[in-house]
Write an enzyme that holds these catalytic residues in place. Structure first.
Site, PDB file in Angstrom:
ATOM      1  N   GLU A 272      27.830  52.413  -7.155  1.00  0.00           N
ATOM      2  CA  GLU A 272      29.169  52.409  -7.746  1.00  0.00           C
ATOM      3  C   GLU A 272      29.065  52.302  -9.268  1.00  0.00           C
ATOM      4  O   GLU A 272      28.459  51.374  -9.786  1.00  0.00           O
ATOM      5  CB  GLU A 272      29.964  51.226  -7.197  1.00  0.00           C
ATOM      6  CG  GLU A 272      31.404  51.223  -7.648  1.00  0.00           C
ATOM      7  CD  GLU A 272      32.166  50.000  -7.147  1.00  0.00           C
ATOM      8  OE1 GLU A 272      31.652  48.872  -7.302  1.00  0.00           O
ATOM      9  OE2 GLU A 272      33.275  50.168  -6.609  1.00  0.00           O
TER      10      GLU A 272
ATOM     11  N   LYS B 241      41.387  31.965  -8.505  1.00  0.00           N
ATOM     12  CA  LYS B 241      40.419  32.082  -9.588  1.00  0.00           C
ATOM     13  C   LYS B 241      40.400  33.550 -10.019  1.00  0.00           C
ATOM     14  O   LYS B 241      39.823  34.419  -9.369  1.00  0.00           O
ATOM     15  CB  LYS B 241      39.025  31.634  -9.117  1.00  0.00           C
ATOM     16  CG  LYS B 241      38.045  31.537 -10.268  1.00  0.00           C
ATOM     17  CD  LYS B 241      36.910  32.516 -10.020  1.00  0.00           C
ATOM     18  CE  LYS B 241      36.013  32.711 -11.188  1.00  0.00           C
ATOM     19  NZ  LYS B 241      36.572  33.617 -12.204  1.00  0.00           N
TER      20      LYS B 241
ATOM     21  N   GLU C 166      36.766  42.212  -0.022  1.00  0.00           N
ATOM     22  CA  GLU C 166      37.114  43.585  -0.428  1.00  0.00           C
ATOM     23  C   GLU C 166      36.139  43.962  -1.531  1.00  0.00           C
ATOM     24  O   GLU C 166      36.244  43.446  -2.648  1.00  0.00           O
ATOM     25  CB  GLU C 166      38.555  43.638  -0.956  1.00  0.00           C
ATOM     26  CG  GLU C 166      39.611  43.280   0.069  1.00  0.00           C
ATOM     27  CD  GLU C 166      39.876  44.366   1.090  1.00  0.00           C
ATOM     28  OE1 GLU C 166      39.194  45.413   1.054  1.00  0.00           O
ATOM     29  OE2 GLU C 166      40.755  44.169   1.934  1.00  0.00           O
TER      30      GLU C 166
ATOM     31  N   CYS D   8      38.242  50.493  -7.012  1.00  0.00           N
ATOM     32  CA  CYS D   8      37.312  50.453  -5.887  1.00  0.00           C
ATOM     33  C   CYS D   8      37.400  51.715  -5.053  1.00  0.00           C
ATOM     34  O   CYS D   8      36.444  52.120  -4.417  1.00  0.00           O
ATOM     35  CB  CYS D   8      37.598  49.232  -5.039  1.00  0.00           C
ATOM     36  SG  CYS D   8      39.317  49.129  -4.527  1.00  0.00           S
TER      37      CYS D   8
END
Ligand code: NAD
Length: 499
Positions: free
Chosen positions: A392, A182, A257, A291
């Site tokens: 973030e 997906k 992750e 990331c």
């Protein structure tokens, strides 16, 4: 401005059980971030499509065409796939740049490297083996086998669609699982073109399937599906937590992750020219949408002003523009909401007292494609308790934090909910080891930043995730161990005593 017309848009399809699948005529558009214009249509799947994809994957898992081929043959399929990806790389690069807005030089680097993942894990396929146990019971033989889990859900984000999918598919398939992929609803196109190559490589139909669409209609039903036996997810914290909760209800193992707020630490004894380049690479490469972005730049106070001055000078020269051009260094951000989120964070930082010494806004659009651009931004006067240092941003926004000594650098670096990566710039070997030993991060780079390999385990400490991708241990996450006992005596044992 997004055009309502869908007349000239390219349509992509999923693959379910080896057949093209278009989600019963329902589509959503995907947008070119460089122009802000829609360019393609993607099937808008729902729970029925998820059921069909998982059923196809489950059938393929039990089909002798996949289940009974040798591990060596599985490895050869992965190697054949690597050849085909290399042949088709330019087409995939063009799709990913258009859909994602990532720089062509970055995507080309990734696509040229991706085949190595399939070759590496293809090579590992026939090194998966159990043990004959030196069992302590007389008259018994015992051995272990390592077996695939079944159907694996591979859920990916928008920032490096094919690379991050490869990190999941290569070990999952080498271990003998089947997969339902997906991709992100923002960047599905390159993934759908990529998955069409698997059958060309000779994988039996149903070994790799896809469903496209949104978290509630596709992602969640996929994670919850009772026939999905493992979830490999890369994405944000909220999605990751939700996936973890849903998977827990089905007692499914997960690899997560997630995000980061990685410290990139410059000591006064570093080669400052290299360190500044490393700071730029850490935050402005990939437009900060990575990331592992080194989004907290920790600089020893004695060289702080010098480093900031050089950093700003260099960052000012970065060429912003069309990601399809080979000389572009900063491209657009991938989605309109992401652009707004970045601008909001810059404002929050200003409100909390940070000084914006570079960028801070949307650049003059006349030289750009009309899409979603934000200036490379440097904020000074940041302390580690400000939101800009804790949350973030996922954009080209650097928060510079001064420190006095090694102990303080370490304490600031580790004072974060995240622990994905860290960089250290120093010419002192002892310091580099002390720092790498004590930094709470899954990856530490010394005098470099942003290096990754199929050989090197990658993953997060703390809220940055669970498990590791890449390297030999990655394949363990897609296997389970069976212990087999055989009575060699032919005698009936006492049924009331455990042997
Ligand atoms: P996201 O969490 O919004 O979406 C990621 C994927 O998960 C998408 O396919 C989405 O549709 C799906 N999804 C979201 N919520 C879900 C749910 N509840 N159930 C099932 N599926 C769900 O992330 P994003 O915005 O696409 O990507 C950016 C994030 O990814 C950043 O936080 C970034 O740090 C992280 N990321 C991490 C790594 C890593 O390796 N640690 C690598 C790249 C990106």
């Amino acid at each position: 401005m997004v055009s309502e017309s869908t007349a000239d848009l390219i349509r992509f399809e999923n693959t379910i059980g080896g057949q093209p699948a278009g989600a019963a005529g329902s589509w959503f558009t995907t947008v070119d971030p460089n122009t802000g214009q829609p360019w393609a249509q993607i099937p808008k799947c729902g729970p029925n499509d998820v059921n069909a994809a998982v059923e196809a994957a489950r059938n393929a898992f039990y089909d002798p065409a996949w289940r009974d081929i040798t591990a060596t043959a599985r490895g050869q399929l992965l190697n054949r796939l690597a050849d085909i990806i290399a042949e088709e790389a330019e087409r995939l690069i063009a799709l990913e740049v258009r859909d994602n807005g990532k720089l062509i030089q970055e995507v080309r680097g990734q696509l040229n490297y991706i085949p190595q993942w399939f070759r590496y894990f293809g090579g590992l396929a026939d090194k998966i083996q159990g043990d004959v146990l030196p069992i302590d019971k007389p008259g018994m033989h015992a051995h272990t086998c390592r077996e695939p889990l079944g159907v694996v859900a591979c859920i990916t984000p928008w920032n490096s669609p094919l690379m991050l999918l490869t990190w999941k598919l290569a070990p999952a398939l080498a271990a003998g699982n089947t997969c339902v992929v997906k991709p992100s609803e923002h960047t599905s196109a390159s993934t759908l073109a990529f998955l069409a190559l698997f059958e060309k490589a000779g994988f039996p139909p149903g070994v790799v399937n896809s469903v496209t669409g949104f978290p509630a209609e596709v992602g969640e039903p996929l994670v919850r599906h009772p026939d999905v036996r493992k979830v490999a997810f890369t994405g944000g914290d909220a999605g990751g937590l939700s996936v973890y909760r849903s998977a827990a209800e089905g007692l499914k193992p997960v690899t997560l992750e997630l995000g980061g707020k990685s410290p990139n630490i410059i000591f006064e004894d570093a080669n400052l020219e290299n360190a500044v380049n490393g700071a730029i690479s850490g935050i402005f490469a990939a437009t900060g949408q990575t990331c592992i972005a080194g989004s907290r730049l920790l600089v020893q106070r004695s060289v702080h002003d010098q480093v900031v001055e050089r950093l700003v000078e260099l960052a000012k020269t970065a060429i912003m523009g069309d990601p399809k051009r080979a000389d572009t260094q900063v491209g657009p951000v991938t989605t309109q909401p992401q652009l707004q989120r970045i601008l909001d964070y810059i404002q929050i930082a200003r409100d909390e007292g940070a000084q914006c010494v570079l960028g801070g806004g949307v650049p003059d659009a006349s030289t750009l494609g009309g899409g979603w651009f934000v200036e490379p931004t440097v904020l000074t006067g940041v302390n580690n308790q400000m939101r800009i240092a804790r949350e973030e941003v996922f954009g080209p926004v650097l928060a510079v934090i001064p420190f006095d000594d090694e102990a303080e650098a370490l304490s600031i670096a580790n004072d974060s909910p995240y622990g994905l990566a860290a960089g250290v710039w120093t010419s002192d070997i002892g310091r580099s080891l002390r720092m790498s030993n004590r930094l709470e991060a899954g990856t530490v780079w010394i005098n470099c930043y942003r290096a990754a390999s199929f050989l090197a385990p990658f993953g997060g400490y703390k809220s940055s995730g669970i498990g590791r991708e890449n390297g030999q241990e990655a394949i363990d996450a897609y296997l389970q161990t069976k212990t087999v006992w055989i009575d060699t005596t032919g005698k009936v044992a006492n049924p009331f005593v455990m042997r």
